[in-house]
Structures are given as C-alpha cells and as structure tokens.
Design an enzyme around this catalytic site. Structure first.
Site, PDB file in Angstrom:
ATOM      1  N   ASN A  89       0.827  -1.201   0.000  1.00 13.35           N
ATOM      2  CA  ASN A  89       0.000   0.000   0.000  1.00 13.35           C
ATOM      3  C   ASN A  89       0.863   1.254   0.000  1.00 13.35           C
ATOM      4  O   ASN A  89       1.961   1.269   0.566  1.00 13.35           O
ATOM      5  CB  ASN A  89      -0.919   0.013   1.229  1.00 13.35           C
ATOM      6  CG  ASN A  89      -1.841  -1.201   1.255  1.00 13.35           C
ATOM      7  OD1 ASN A  89      -2.089  -1.806   0.214  1.00 13.35           O
ATOM      8  ND2 ASN A  89      -2.310  -1.578   2.439  1.00 13.35           N
ATOM      9  N   VAL A  90       0.351   2.296  -0.595  1.00 12.55           N
ATOM     10  CA  VAL A  90       1.087   3.562  -0.673  1.00 12.55           C
ATOM     11  C   VAL A  90       0.507   4.590   0.305  1.00 12.55           C
ATOM     12  O   VAL A  90       0.972   5.731   0.359  1.00 12.55           O
ATOM     13  CB  VAL A  90       1.070   4.105  -2.132  1.00 12.55           C
ATOM     14  CG1 VAL A  90       1.895   3.180  -3.030  1.00 12.55           C
ATOM     15  CG2 VAL A  90      -0.339   4.273  -2.679  1.00 12.55           C
ATOM     16  N   HIS A 106       5.986  -0.693  -2.726  1.00  7.61           N
ATOM     17  CA  HIS A 106       5.460   0.011  -3.923  1.00  7.61           C
ATOM     18  C   HIS A 106       5.552   1.512  -3.771  1.00  7.61           C
ATOM     19  O   HIS A 106       4.900   2.248  -4.514  1.00  7.61           O
ATOM     20  CB  HIS A 106       4.008  -0.412  -4.185  1.00  7.61           C
ATOM     21  CG  HIS A 106       3.894  -1.826  -4.679  1.00  7.61           C
ATOM     22  ND1 HIS A 106       2.704  -2.491  -4.756  1.00  7.61           N
ATOM     23  CD2 HIS A 106       4.843  -2.700  -5.110  1.00  7.61           C
ATOM     24  CE1 HIS A 106       2.920  -3.725  -5.213  1.00  7.61           C
ATOM     25  NE2 HIS A 106       4.207  -3.868  -5.432  1.00  7.61           N
ATOM     26  N   CYS A 114      12.446  12.664  -8.543  1.00  7.58           N
ATOM     27  CA  CYS A 114      12.791  13.291  -9.834  1.00  7.58           C
ATOM     28  C   CYS A 114      13.188  12.202 -10.822  1.00  7.58           C
ATOM     29  O   CYS A 114      14.082  11.394 -10.546  1.00  7.58           O
ATOM     30  CB  CYS A 114      13.958  14.262  -9.651  1.00  7.58           C
ATOM     31  SG  CYS A 114      14.552  14.950 -11.223  1.00  7.58           S
ATOM     32  N   CYS A 117      17.123  13.053 -11.744  1.00 10.76           N
ATOM     33  CA  CYS A 117      18.295  12.866 -10.850  1.00 10.76           C
ATOM     34  C   CYS A 117      17.983  11.959  -9.666  1.00 10.76           C
ATOM     35  O   CYS A 117      18.845  11.767  -8.794  1.00 10.76           O
ATOM     36  CB  CYS A 117      18.792  14.226 -10.351  1.00 10.76           C
ATOM     37  SG  CYS A 117      17.693  15.008  -9.140  1.00 10.76           S
ATOM     38  N   ASN A 198      -8.049 -12.691   4.943  1.00 10.80           N
ATOM     39  CA  ASN A 198      -8.701 -12.055   3.802  1.00 10.80           C
ATOM     40  C   ASN A 198     -10.211 -12.270   3.943  1.00 10.80           C
ATOM     41  O   ASN A 198     -10.659 -13.033   4.783  1.00 10.80           O
ATOM     42  CB  ASN A 198      -8.169 -12.716   2.516  1.00 10.80           C
ATOM     43  CG  ASN A 198      -8.345 -11.861   1.277  1.00 10.80           C
ATOM     44  OD1 ASN A 198      -9.446 -11.357   1.042  1.00 10.80           O
ATOM     45  ND2 ASN A 198      -7.294 -11.677   0.506  1.00 10.80           N
ATOM     46  N   GLU A 200     -11.786 -13.506   1.453  1.00 16.14           N
ATOM     47  CA  GLU A 200     -11.961 -14.760   0.699  1.00 16.14           C
ATOM     48  C   GLU A 200     -10.581 -15.279   0.350  1.00 16.14           C
ATOM     49  O   GLU A 200      -9.591 -14.538   0.448  1.00 16.14           O
ATOM     50  CB  GLU A 200     -12.753 -14.493  -0.591  1.00 16.14           C
ATOM     51  CG  GLU A 200     -12.046 -13.505  -1.507  1.00 16.14           C
ATOM     52  CD  GLU A 200     -12.926 -12.987  -2.629  1.00 16.14           C
ATOM     53  OE1 GLU A 200     -14.148 -13.243  -2.605  1.00 16.14           O
ATOM     54  OE2 GLU A 200     -12.374 -12.294  -3.505  1.00 16.14           O
TER      55      GLU A 200
HETATM   56  N1  APR Z   1     -10.596  -7.248   5.024  1.00 18.76           N
HETATM   57  C1  APR Z   1      -9.720  -8.145   4.515  1.00 18.76           C
HETATM   58  N2  APR Z   1      -9.477  -8.299   3.182  1.00 18.76           N
HETATM   59  C2  APR Z   1     -10.157  -7.487   2.357  1.00 18.76           C
HETATM   60  C3  APR Z   1     -11.086  -6.520   2.800  1.00 18.76           C
HETATM   61  C4  APR Z   1     -11.292  -6.424   4.206  1.00 18.76           C
HETATM   62  N3  APR Z   1     -12.155  -5.547   4.733  1.00 18.76           N
HETATM   63  N4  APR Z   1     -11.606  -5.889   1.712  1.00 18.76           N
HETATM   64  C5  APR Z   1     -11.004  -6.434   0.625  1.00 18.76           C
HETATM   65  N5  APR Z   1     -10.148  -7.403   1.006  1.00 18.76           N
HETATM   66  C6  APR Z   1      -9.280  -8.225   0.163  1.00 18.76           C
HETATM   67  C7  APR Z   1      -9.909  -8.687  -1.140  1.00 18.76           C
HETATM   68  O1  APR Z   1     -10.591  -9.915  -0.947  1.00 18.76           O
HETATM   69  C8  APR Z   1      -8.659  -8.864  -2.024  1.00 18.76           C
HETATM   70  O2  APR Z   1      -8.119 -10.170  -1.863  1.00 18.76           O
HETATM   71  O3  APR Z   1      -8.186  -7.410  -0.212  1.00 18.76           O
HETATM   72  C9  APR Z   1      -7.673  -7.842  -1.466  1.00 18.76           C
HETATM   73  C10 APR Z   1      -7.500  -6.636  -2.354  1.00 18.76           C
HETATM   74  O4  APR Z   1      -6.897  -7.071  -3.538  1.00 18.76           O
HETATM   75  P1  APR Z   1      -6.384  -5.986  -4.603  1.00 18.76           P
HETATM   76  O5  APR Z   1      -7.451  -4.964  -4.811  1.00 18.76           O
HETATM   77  O6  APR Z   1      -5.848  -6.739  -5.767  1.00 18.76           O
HETATM   78  O7  APR Z   1      -5.200  -5.234  -3.836  1.00 18.76           O
HETATM   79  P2  APR Z   1      -3.708  -5.737  -3.638  1.00 18.76           P
HETATM   80  O8  APR Z   1      -3.649  -7.207  -3.490  1.00 18.76           O
HETATM   81  O9  APR Z   1      -3.125  -4.899  -2.569  1.00 18.76           O
HETATM   82  O10 APR Z   1      -3.011  -5.323  -5.039  1.00 18.76           O
HETATM   83  C11 APR Z   1      -1.619  -5.550  -5.132  1.00 18.76           C
HETATM   84  O11 APR Z   1      -1.592  -4.502  -7.293  1.00 18.76           O
HETATM   85  O12 APR Z   1      -2.282  -2.879  -8.732  1.00 18.76           O
HETATM   86  C12 APR Z   1      -1.266  -3.246  -7.911  1.00 18.76           C
HETATM   87  O13 APR Z   1       0.236  -1.748  -6.904  1.00 18.76           O
HETATM   88  C13 APR Z   1      -1.063  -2.247  -6.801  1.00 18.76           C
HETATM   89  O14 APR Z   1      -0.233  -2.690  -4.589  1.00 18.76           O
HETATM   90  C14 APR Z   1      -1.216  -3.068  -5.534  1.00 18.76           C
HETATM   91  C15 APR Z   1      -1.016  -4.494  -6.016  1.00 18.76           C
END
Ligand code: APR
Length: 234
Positions: A89-90, A106, A114, A117, A198, A200
C-alpha cells in the site's frame, strides 16, 4: 518461532475507506493500469497520472487507521522476536496506526521523486506536470510510487527476511501481483507457518497452511491476540 514477516495489501485499508484495486468497483475498474500505473502511461499523459495520484492523496489524507493497523503495531511492540512489516500500500495508515519500520515496496503517496536525478522529497498535496525538481530543476517530477514494469523497493532486504521467517502472514491482498504474490512460496521454502487473512481465499490461497476469513478489522486483532498469548505460554 520468533521471526514474523507480514505482507499487507489494499484490503487492510478497505475499512478505512480507501478503495482496493480488484474488488467490484475497485480502482482498476475505474482506470486503465496502462494509463495511470506504468512509466509509458506517465510519458504519454503526465497530467492524467498526476490527477489520479492527487485524487488518491486527497482520499488518503482523510483516512484513519482501523483496528487491523493498530493490532499490527501492537504486535510490533509486544512480540518477543522480529516483526517485518511489508506493505504494497502507498497510504500511511500503518504509520498512523503506530507501526514503525514499514517497508513500502510500492513506494508512498507522500513521496515525490525526480525522474532525472532521482532526488526524493515530500510530495505536495497536488503534483503537476510543470513542477520542477528542487535539486536539479528538471521538469521531471513524479509520484514516488512503483509502477508496473518497475522494480519494487527493498527487495534484497525482503528476500533476506523471508529466508529466515518462522511465521508469514498475508493480509488483504489478492495474490495477483508479483513479486509480492510469490512471498508465500519463499516462506514455505524457509519452513515457515503461513497464514492468509482475507475476506476470501486469494489467488495463492491454496499455498497457505492457515486461512482466517473475515474483515481485517476483526481477523487481524484476533490473530495478534492468539500470537501474543501463544508466546506468553512458552
Ligand atoms: N478485510 C480483509 N481483506 C479485504 C477486505 C477487508 N475488509 N476488503 C477487501 N479485502 C481483500 C480482497 O478480498 C482482495 O483479496 O483485499 C484484497 C484486495 O486485492 P487488490 O485490490 O488486488 O489489492 P492488492 O492485493 O493490494 O493489489 C496488489 O496490485 O495494482 C497493484 O500496486 C497495486 O499494490 C497493488 C497491487
């Protein structure tokens, strides 16, 4: 069983009001990755990319950490061993929640870099194409975030930590983007116990020893409490 490595993704910040990428209506349903998250997209239309990150910076500025962020900070304080916190996460919600030593593989919305540089400085709330670098004065400033096709930060340190990990947890990540999605394989190679937290099972869910389903604000505090009570019985 003292070395813990944690990987977080957008899901840990979802309950703080920050959108995820691949859930229904997520950021990649609203924007094309090739337009706003690649060097080629930035070269083609820097105004569009700055607008995308300015909007995310404004959104993140109003967000507050949730119980999951606070629980990981508690684990860092109370665990008798090493806790490596890696985030994709950013946003700065881990830091706001009390975590130190957060590895932003990330990059961060708070940073600017920049393209000429490589000088880095704190990003203003709004970045624009005609901004110039405070060091070399080139008109080549960009958000200090890692785009697709670019090398994530801190990979050497990350792989060193994964080589010695005893417990690996992936929280709120879909397991779709490498190298982060491959960290569970590295952890299994090191003989670690692996747990996925997660809503799911993710794209690599089958590789985890343990799965804890539910919103991170509930599953992460419970997991941290279980970990800390397990160490006190040793
Ligand atoms: N609690 C737990 N998990 C959750 C919740 C929650 N409240 N809400 C969503 N999720 C889960 C979703 O089920 C999914 O598996 O978070 C995950 C989000 O997945 P993505 O949207 O793909 O995010 P992420 O895995 O962080 O993406 C990775 O992809 O696009 C690039 O740079 C971007 O850092 C990012 C990377």
């Amino acid at each position: 069983m003292n070395n813990i490595v944690i990987l977080t993704g957008a899901g840990i910040s979802a309950e703080s009001g920050l959108g995820t990428f691949r859930d229904a209506g997520g950021l990649w349903a609203q924007h094309r990755i090739e337009d706003v998250a690649t060097p080629e997209g930035f070269a083609r239309d820097p105004d569009l990319v700055h607008a995308f990150y300015n909007a995310r910076r404004a959104n993140a500025a109003g967000a507050r950490p949730n119980a999951a962020h606070h629980a990981l900070a508690r684990l860092q304080r109370e665990w008798r061993g090493s806790v490596t916190l890696i985030t994709q996460n950013v946003d700065d919600l881990h830091e706001q929640g009390g975590s130190g030593d957060v590895m932003h593989m990330h990059g961060t919305l708070a940073g600017a870099v920049c393209g000429q540089c490589q000088h880095r400085w704190p990003a203003p709330q709004e970045m624009a194409t005609d901004d110039t670098c405070p060091a070399c004065h080139a008109p080549a400033t960009r958000p200090d975030v890692v785009w697709f096709g670019e090398m994530p930060y801190d990979m050497d340190i990350i792989y060193d930590r994964l080589a010695m990990v005893d417990i690996f947890a992936a929280i709120g990540t879909s397991g779709q983007v490498y190298p982060a999605a491959g960290f569970v394989q590295e952890a299994r190679r090191a003989g670690a116990h692996t747990v996925e937290l997660n809503l799911e099972s993710s794209g690599v869910g089958g590789l985890f020893d343990e799965t804890r389903l539910g919103p991170a604000s509930q599953s992460v505090p419970l997991w941290v409490t279980d970990l800390l009570s397990s160490q006190s019985t040793k």
